[in-house]
Design an enzyme around this catalytic site. Structure first.
Site, short mmCIF file in Angstrom:
data_model
loop_
_atom_site.label_atom_id
_atom_site.label_comp_id
_atom_site.label_asym_id
_atom_site.label_seq_id
_atom_site.Cartn_x
_atom_site.Cartn_y
_atom_site.Cartn_z
N ASP A 178 80.36 115.41 94.75
CA ASP A 178 79.40 115.66 93.73
C ASP A 178 80.04 115.09 92.37
O ASP A 178 81.23 114.68 92.02
CB ASP A 178 79.39 117.39 93.39
CG ASP A 178 80.48 117.83 92.90
OD1 ASP A 178 81.65 117.77 93.67
OD2 ASP A 178 80.60 118.65 92.12
N GLU A 204 82.64 120.49 93.08
CA GLU A 204 83.85 120.45 92.29
C GLU A 204 83.63 120.67 90.76
O GLU A 204 84.47 121.23 89.94
CB GLU A 204 84.78 119.21 92.71
CG GLU A 204 86.24 119.68 92.08
CD GLU A 204 86.53 118.98 90.71
OE1 GLU A 204 87.64 119.42 90.36
OE2 GLU A 204 85.57 118.44 90.11
N HIS A 216 83.52 111.00 83.61
CA HIS A 216 82.44 111.67 82.97
C HIS A 216 81.79 111.17 81.77
O HIS A 216 81.23 111.59 80.90
CB HIS A 216 83.31 113.08 82.44
CG HIS A 216 83.43 114.25 83.62
ND1 HIS A 216 83.61 115.29 83.48
CD2 HIS A 216 83.92 113.76 84.80
CE1 HIS A 216 84.07 115.91 84.71
NE2 HIS A 216 84.33 115.18 85.31
ZN LIG Z 1 86.88 115.01 90.12
#
Ligand SMILES: [Zn+2]
Length: 374
Positions: free
Chosen positions: A67, A131, A347
């Site tokens: 994910d 996760e 991210h």
């Molecule tokens: Zn990760």
């Protein structure tokens, strides 16, 4: 199989937590092709793939997740987040570094290792699709409980999270801090701002508390961890009207805590401070993970040797960063090390991974598998 091609295939899949969205179909067929026995263990909204090869000896497990976090504004990306485009030896896309690329490096390492070496231990690949998401969708702790209940053991676990700082494999983690969050509501009394005798201003009530919390030392840390850190992420009060003193205030806060404190210690200390100030309050706690630390050095040394053999450099051990699924794996009594690509772009907009770094990681994993055979 080709490392670049496989990584691109996975990046093209929009597997935003808690969805695997078909990554496991690709990975399962590759693992089955290497004679792994594969099984899907799903619950709540989360899917998991558990693949095992071998029947004797200790179990080494590679732990990862398919994910990814959401992309953020699409128009800010230089290259499409689900495109897997290559520019200057870097592959771009959401999940390139965290952590689809590294799953592929590991799969490719398995292929190289198994084509030349005789296996004398068990290899497991454990992949989850939640996760990065929220606990309500299901985390890997439930899966590990199921595996434990049926007698499965995991002795050594390599978590493929992006641990590297400025060059690949310059940093490994052997533990992570815990994370404890709280939402505090301070209760005052609303009133007209011109009549101070008729209201209790919660914004003034919190000022002493913040001063104490800012100066408080929760512990000293230790050789593996920085001291526990307390931070306030948000304070909200006010009614929107300039002539009204609000009746309540909400403060969100978080502890990143080291192995010198427990969540119970922190909750007790925090509530003692609140009670010493004679405040009227409501308080909700949520624990997202306890700290973990690998204290045995067998597996850590195997990983460090594999890195030295491959890169000629010795990694540093740094247990910073957020939490990882290592916090759950500790329930299996496994020795855990985290090693993966650079975490610089994770991210973020334009997340990317160096293909050369993935090849280096693949070589390190091959050497690690060899080291575990001896
Ligand atoms: Zn990760």
């Amino acid at each position: 199989m080709n490392l670049e091609k496989l990584t691109k295939q996975l990046i093209e899949i929009e597997s935003i937590s808690p969805n695997d969205a078909g990554c496991f179909d690709i990975l399962e067929s590759v693992l089955c092709g290497m004679n792994f026995s594969c099984e899907r263990i799903n619950y709540k909204s989360v899917e998991n793939l558990y693949a095992v090869l071998g029947s004797e000896g200790p179990t080494f497990c590679f732990l990862g997740h398919t994910d990814v976090v959401p992309t953020g504004p699409l128009d800010k990306w230089t290259y499409p987040p689900f495109g897997g485009e290559i520019h200057n030896d870097h592959m771009y896309g959401r999940g390139a570094a965290d952590m689809k690329g590294n799953i592929c490096a590991f799969i490719e390492a398995l292929e190289t290792f198994l084509s030349t070496e005789k296996l004398n231990f068990r290899i497991a690949v454990l992949l989850t699709s939640n996760e990065e998401g929220i606990p309500e969708d299901g985390f890997i702790d439930e899966l590990l409980e199921k595996l434990k209940a049926r007698g499965e053991t995991i002795d050594y676990c390599l978590v493929g999270e992006p641990s590297s700082s400025s060059t690949v494999a310059d940093t490994i983690r052997i533990g992570r801090r815990g994370s404890l969050s709280g939402k505090l509501k301070i209760i005052g009394k609303q009133g007209h701002i011109a009549y101070p005798e008729k209201f209790v201003n919660p914004i003034f009530l919190i000022s002493d508390l913040i001063k104490i919390l800012k100066e408080k030392k929760w512990d000293e840390g230790n050789e593996h961890f920085q001291p526990t850190s307390f931070q306030i992420s948000n304070i909200n009060s006010g009614t929107g009207a300039g002539n009204i003193v609000p009746g309540e205030l909400i403060m969100d806060f978080n502890f990143r805590f080291c192995s010198e404190s427990t969540s119970d210690d922190l909750i007790t200390s925090f509530e003692e401070i609140l009670n010493s100030l004679d405040l009227k309050y409501e308080l909700d706690w949520s624990l997202s993970g306890n700290p973990y630390l690998t204290t045995k050095d067998f597996f850590i040394n195997k990983v460090i040797s594999a890195i030295k053999e491959t890169t000629g450099r010795e990694p540093i051990i740094n247990n910073g960063g957020g939490t990882s699924d290592g916090r759950f794996m500790i329930a299996m009594d496994a020795e855990i090390v985290e090693l993966g690509p650079l975490n610089e772009s994770i991210h973020k907009i334009d997340e990317n991974v160096s293909l050369n770094d993935l090849k280096t990681l693949k070589d390190i994993y091959v050497n690690l598998l060899k080291n575990l055979s001896t």
